[in-house]
Every structure is written in structure tokens, then in C-alpha cells.
Scaffold this motif. Structure first.
Motif: not given
Length: 267
Positions: A68-90
Motif C-alpha cells: 500500500q506504499a512504495l518509497t524509492i530513494v536515490a542518493s550520492g555524490a557527483v563531481e562536475t565540471t563546467a562544459p566550455p561554452g555549454g558543449r557536451i562531449a558525449g
């Protein structure tokens, strides 16, 4: 920058249900500008991990015991850097033209065609073109929490003149479809700082040509700015439906209530 993130989604039902299945996009994407230091998903039931057609790290959560209930938890730590000019290298496997097809949520209306004609032009956009379009949309659809729902279309949000980040993204995508610009929806998180906006966020990637640089540029339509290191990317898709953090179906359970809580902070 190091971001600490905790995302809890809690469902409650007025009657027991026998079965539920949830598609989760709750794990940060593998991309050059973000690195997962630690991450955990927790929920009752069976969880199966896979990579979807858009390259998103996904999970299928199945619970086939009465609940009668469901709980979903996502958690953690992420290291990010600013993509130059918003450019995503994928390392995308899908061609950009996949993201030129309208969906139910990004269907083009006469009003969207008019907006696109006045704010965007050209067969291939530059980054400046993308930012000009973002500014027009932010001016036409004012940020107002609670004004729309997850099923609100781009046309409806534009007609209302109000919405949230998801609506800004959908209107932007619809305008891009008018011009044939490849553009995709992004779901994720943002360190909101003192903006007063939610930590759960949505924005867009646009295939832009700036001469020496050609590829995805990530644009936050709500804030009219390029993506920085304050962002963590979960999933990309054609719209909210294909990139939503949590989507599911159930059998039984009566009426449903859902509460989501997202916290993002710098470490």
C-alpha cells in the motif's frame, strides 16, 4: 564542483495493490563533464539495470507482493565540471536527426510556429540563436510552480503563459521542430542556490554549429543560460515521457498520492 544529491519519491495508495512496475532514470549519465563518486538506489522489490536506447543508465523496478506504499530513494555524490561554452562531449550512438521528431508533449501549434518564426531562424542554429530562443520562451512562459502538470503539452503551456522548467523545455523543443533543429530533453538536478527554483530540473541540448565547434550545446531555458558545473544530468530523450526520473504502472491500489523530495548541495 562536488554535488551531494538525495531524491526520494514516495507513493501511497488507498487500497492494497498486487503489482507495480516502475521505470527509473535515477542514475547520472556517463559523460565527460560529470563523474559519479558514489551512488545508491534503494526500494522494495526487484531492480534490474540496463541502458536504454538513448544511452541512459536505467532500472526496471518490479514489486509483485501486496503493498500500500512504495518509497524509492536515490542518493550520492557527483563531481562536475563546467562544459566550455555549454558543449557536451558525449558518446551518443543515435544520430542527431532522431531528435527532430515531434511527440505528443512537443506537438507544434500555430502559436508555437509564430513564436519560433519571431525568435529563431536558420537551418542550423548557433549557440547565440539557442540563447535568443530561450530568452523569448522564458518571457512568454513565466515560471510559476504548480501551474501545470506532467502531462501538459508545449502548446497548452504557451497558451497559459505560465509553467515550470519542464514546460520551458517542451516549448523550446517544439520551436526547434518548427525549424528542423535537432534538440533533446534533459532531466537532472541543479544546485538551486538562491533562485527559489526546485532542485529537480529539466533543460535541453541543441545540435548547434558555431563554425569551429559543432555538436550538442546544453541550454537551461528557465534561467536563460548555458549549463554549468551546478548541474547533474540523469537522462536525455525526446520529451519528459522518455526521460522522466520515475514512471510506472500498477494493478489495483485505489487512489494514489505521490510526494517527491529533492535535495542538492555543494560538498
Amino acid at each position: 564542483m562536488q554535488l551531494w544529491i538525495r531524491h526520494e519519491t514516495a507513493y501511497a495508495y488507498t487500497a492494497p495493490q498486487a503489482y507495480s512496475i516502475q521505470q527509473l532514470h535515477l542514475t547520472p549519465r556517463v559523460e565527460a563533464q560529470q563523474h559519479v563518486l558514489s551512488w545508491q538506489l534503494s526500494a522494495a522489490g526487484q531492480m534490474h539495470g540496463y541502458t536504454d536506447a538513448y544511452g541512459n543508465l536505467s532500472h526496471m523496478l518490479t514489486l509483485n507482493a501486496p503493498h500500500q506504499a512504495l518509497t524509492i530513494v536515490a542518493s550520492g555524490a557527483v563531481e562536475t565540471t563546467a562544459p566550455p561554452g555549454g558543449r557536451i562531449a558525449g558518446n551518443d550512438t543515435l544520430p542527431p536527426m532522431v531528435y527532430t521528431m515531434p511527440t505528443r508533449l512537443t506537438a507544434v501549434t500555430p502559436e508555437i510556429t509564430h513564436l519560433a518564426a519571431g525568435c529563431a531562424a536558420g537551418a542550423v542554429p548557433t549557440t547565440n540563436d539557442c540563447m535568443q530562443l530561450a530568452a523569448c520562451i522564458a518571457g512568454a512562459v513565466h515560471y510559476q510552480s504548480g501551474s501545470t502538470a506532467v502531462g501538459t503539452t508545449a502548446g497548452a503551456a504557451l497558451a497559459l503563459g505560465a509553467g515550470v522548467c519542464q514546460d520551458h523545455a517542451h516549448v523550446f523543443l517544439a520551436c526547434c521542430h518548427v525549424n528542423g533543429w535537432p534538440a533533446r530533453y534533459v532531466s537532472g538536478y541543479i544546485d538551486p542556490g538562491n533562485t527559489g527554483h526546485a532542485a529537480s530540473h529539466a533543460w535541453v541540448d541543441v545540435w548547434a554549429d558555431d563554425g569551429s565547434d559543432v555538436g550538442w550545446v546544453s541550454v537551461d531555458v528557465t534561467h536563460v543560460r548555458l549549463m554549468t558545473d551546478a548541474y547533474c544530468r540523469l537522462a536525455v530523450g525526446r520529451d519528459y515521457d522518455s526521460a522522466a526520473p520515475v514512471r510506472g504502472i500498477r494493478r489495483g491500489g485505489g487512489d494514489e498520492t505521490m510526494a517527491a523530495s529533492v535535495q542538492v548541495a555543494q560538498q
